[in-house]
Design a protein around this motif. Structure first.
Motif, mmCIF file in Angstrom:
data_model
loop_
_atom_site.group_PDB
_atom_site.id
_atom_site.type_symbol
_atom_site.label_atom_id
_atom_site.label_comp_id
_atom_site.label_asym_id
_atom_site.label_seq_id
_atom_site.Cartn_x
_atom_site.Cartn_y
_atom_site.Cartn_z
ATOM 1 N N SER A 125 -34.045 25.752 45.476
ATOM 2 C CA SER A 125 -34.387 27.122 45.121
ATOM 3 C C SER A 125 -34.445 27.226 43.613
ATOM 4 O O SER A 125 -34.088 26.292 42.898
ATOM 5 C CB SER A 125 -33.365 28.104 45.698
ATOM 6 O OG SER A 125 -32.067 27.806 45.231
ATOM 7 N N SER A 126 -34.896 28.361 43.139
ATOM 8 C CA SER A 126 -34.996 28.582 41.704
ATOM 9 C C SER A 126 -33.997 29.636 41.254
ATOM 10 O O SER A 126 -33.818 30.662 41.924
ATOM 11 C CB SER A 126 -36.407 29.035 41.323
ATOM 12 O OG SER A 126 -37.347 28.021 41.558
ATOM 13 N N ALA A 127 -33.379 29.387 40.113
ATOM 14 C CA ALA A 127 -32.497 30.367 39.494
ATOM 15 C C ALA A 127 -33.350 31.358 38.716
ATOM 16 O O ALA A 127 -34.232 30.961 37.954
ATOM 17 C CB ALA A 127 -31.517 29.666 38.560
ATOM 18 N N LEU A 128 -33.099 32.647 38.906
ATOM 19 C CA LEU A 128 -33.754 33.681 38.120
ATOM 20 C C LEU A 128 -32.869 33.931 36.903
ATOM 21 O O LEU A 128 -31.710 34.328 37.050
ATOM 22 C CB LEU A 128 -33.925 34.958 38.941
ATOM 23 C CG LEU A 128 -34.700 34.797 40.254
ATOM 24 C CD1 LEU A 128 -34.800 36.137 40.979
ATOM 25 C CD2 LEU A 128 -36.092 34.228 39.996
ATOM 26 N N VAL A 129 -33.386 33.651 35.733
ATOM 27 C CA VAL A 129 -32.559 33.715 34.533
ATOM 28 C C VAL A 129 -33.043 34.800 33.581
ATOM 29 O O VAL A 129 -34.241 35.047 33.444
ATOM 30 C CB VAL A 129 -32.510 32.351 33.802
ATOM 31 C CG1 VAL A 129 -31.928 31.273 34.721
ATOM 32 C CG2 VAL A 129 -33.885 31.934 33.321
ATOM 33 N N MET A 130 -32.064 35.462 32.957
ATOM 34 C CA MET A 130 -32.316 36.490 31.959
ATOM 35 C C MET A 130 -31.346 36.285 30.805
ATOM 36 O O MET A 130 -30.458 35.426 30.867
ATOM 37 C CB MET A 130 -32.152 37.886 32.570
ATOM 38 C CG MET A 130 -33.135 38.204 33.682
ATOM 39 S SD MET A 130 -32.957 39.895 34.356
ATOM 40 C CE MET A 130 -33.591 40.864 32.969
ATOM 41 N N LEU A 131 -31.498 37.067 29.758
ATOM 42 C CA LEU A 131 -30.628 36.958 28.599
ATOM 43 C C LEU A 131 -29.177 37.221 28.990
ATOM 44 O O LEU A 131 -28.883 38.157 29.738
ATOM 45 C CB LEU A 131 -31.067 37.960 27.528
ATOM 46 C CG LEU A 131 -30.509 37.764 26.115
ATOM 47 C CD1 LEU A 131 -31.035 36.456 25.518
ATOM 48 C CD2 LEU A 131 -30.905 38.946 25.237
ATOM 49 N N VAL A 232 -27.860 33.403 35.053
ATOM 50 C CA VAL A 232 -28.532 33.528 36.342
ATOM 51 C C VAL A 232 -28.263 34.906 36.927
ATOM 52 O O VAL A 232 -27.106 35.316 37.060
ATOM 53 C CB VAL A 232 -28.056 32.436 37.320
ATOM 54 C CG1 VAL A 232 -28.749 32.594 38.675
ATOM 55 C CG2 VAL A 232 -28.312 31.049 36.748
ATOM 56 N N VAL A 233 -29.342 35.628 37.278
ATOM 57 C CA VAL A 233 -29.199 36.972 37.855
ATOM 58 C C VAL A 233 -29.646 37.020 39.316
ATOM 59 O O VAL A 233 -29.494 38.052 39.985
ATOM 60 C CB VAL A 233 -29.999 38.004 37.043
ATOM 61 C CG1 VAL A 233 -29.475 38.074 35.613
ATOM 62 C CG2 VAL A 233 -31.504 37.691 37.052
ATOM 63 N N GLY A 234 -30.181 35.922 39.840
ATOM 64 C CA GLY A 234 -30.620 35.891 41.228
ATOM 65 C C GLY A 234 -31.188 34.527 41.576
ATOM 66 O O GLY A 234 -31.197 33.614 40.733
ATOM 67 N N TRP A 235 -31.658 34.397 42.813
ATOM 68 C CA TRP A 235 -32.187 33.118 43.295
ATOM 69 C C TRP A 235 -33.356 33.357 44.236
ATOM 70 O O TRP A 235 -33.353 34.330 45.018
ATOM 71 C CB TRP A 235 -31.109 32.345 44.069
ATOM 72 C CG TRP A 235 -29.960 31.918 43.222
ATOM 73 C CD1 TRP A 235 -28.853 32.668 42.897
ATOM 74 C CD2 TRP A 235 -29.800 30.653 42.572
ATOM 75 N NE1 TRP A 235 -28.012 31.945 42.077
ATOM 76 C CE2 TRP A 235 -28.562 30.706 41.865
ATOM 77 C CE3 TRP A 235 -30.561 29.491 42.518
ATOM 78 C CZ2 TRP A 235 -28.085 29.622 41.123
ATOM 79 C CZ3 TRP A 235 -30.100 28.423 41.780
ATOM 80 C CH2 TRP A 235 -28.873 28.488 41.096
ATOM 81 N N THR A 236 -34.347 32.474 44.179
ATOM 82 C CA THR A 236 -35.386 32.493 45.209
ATOM 83 C C THR A 236 -34.831 31.838 46.471
ATOM 84 O O THR A 236 -33.799 31.163 46.435
ATOM 85 C CB THR A 236 -36.642 31.732 44.761
ATOM 86 O OG1 THR A 236 -36.310 30.358 44.532
ATOM 87 C CG2 THR A 236 -37.227 32.337 43.495
#
Length: 279
Positions: A125-131, A232-236
């Motif tokens: 899966s992919s990590a959703l990343v933000m500042l 990381v703020v979420g995941w696919t």
């Protein structure tokens, strides 16, 4: 000189090239023990590819790629590599496979992502990343379902590595559709050229969010200083990971030998890529 070429380009970060070379050496030696004329080293540029006078043709005789000798020698065109009739062993993404590459190559095996947060067996899966904001990162869900923070994403500047990337764009697009949303949730979209570049863009304030596959995210945490500035703020959702491939003309007997060799080498290695057999 071998009549074949091999490459492991998908996680071939400069800082990890010694590890990638060592991995190929193990596979190469196992292939050779099975009677396969595996090349000594992997290719990293168009100049390393074998020339194809007149260009690369599909099985119907249609031109699908130019002669590698006509391309910039010090760059590496992934599609040129994947379409090479001399490709013994390589790795691609299911994005390009779904977009037409699958008809020109054969899948050999699927690596395991068990060693990475967000991976399980042949799925990743992919990590959703933000500042980073001082709060803890969101852990990957044990069930592999998507964790999509719609409220955080709405109106933000989204950057992705390239348009045919499953991990960087297609997977998130599909997860958004499953929630009744689309990429229009973002205020803007831009192409960064690579997962590492996406992370740097967020850390430098040029983008707000990106989807980074779990193996690339692990590499970034090891080697990219900008990764310390994001979280990381979420995941696919989990999907099938990056397959090992070979040319469409590679004989089935050779593929069978490679599958056995890969399984033997990777199952005996105390590292991140145990192999799920295909076929």
């Amino acid at each position: 000189m071998s009549k074949f070429v091999a490459a492991l380009p998908m996680y071939d970060w400069p800082e990890a090239r010694g590890e990638v070379d060592a991995r190929w050496a193990r596979l190469r030696d196992a292939f050779r023990q099975g009677g396969i004329e595996a090349p000594e080293t992997i290719v990293r540029s168009n100049g390393d590819l074998l020339p194809v006078p007149g260009g690369i043709l599909d099985k119907a005789g249609k031109l699908i790629a130019p002669d590698p000798a006509t391309l910039p020698a010090y760059e590496l065109d992934f599609h040129q590599l994947w379409l090479s009739p001399a490709l013994l062993f390589g790795q691609t993404c299911w994005g390009p496979m779904e977009l037409g590459l699958a008809e020109h190559v054969q899948v050999v095996a699927q690596p395991s992502y068990d060693a990475f947060e967000g991976g399980k067996g042949e799925f990743y899966s992919s990590a959703l990343v933000m500042l980073a904001d001082g709060k803890a990162s969101v852990p990957a869900p044990a069930d592999g379902r998507a964790v999509i923070p719609l409220d955080l994403m709405r109106g933000r500047r989204f950057t992705f590595n390239n348009p045919d990337s499953m991990s960087g764009l297609i997977a998130l697009t599909r997860d958004l559709v499953g929630l009744g949303e689309s990429l229009d949730i973002f205020g803007s979209r831009s192409e960064s050229g690579g997962h590492r570049s996406s992370i740097i863009a967020i850390a430098e304030g040029r983008a707000d969010i990106a989807a980074i596959d779990c193996a690339s995210w692990a590499l970034a945490q090891r080697f990219e200083p900008a990764a310390k500035g994001v979280k990381v703020v979420g995941w696919t959702a989990r999907r099938k990971g990056l397959p090992y491939i070979t040319a469409r003309t590679t004989p089935e007997k050779t593929i069978a030998v490679m599958r056995d060799a890969i399984a033997a080498v990777e199952s005996g290695a105390s590292e991140q890529s145990l192999v799920q057999r295909v076929g």
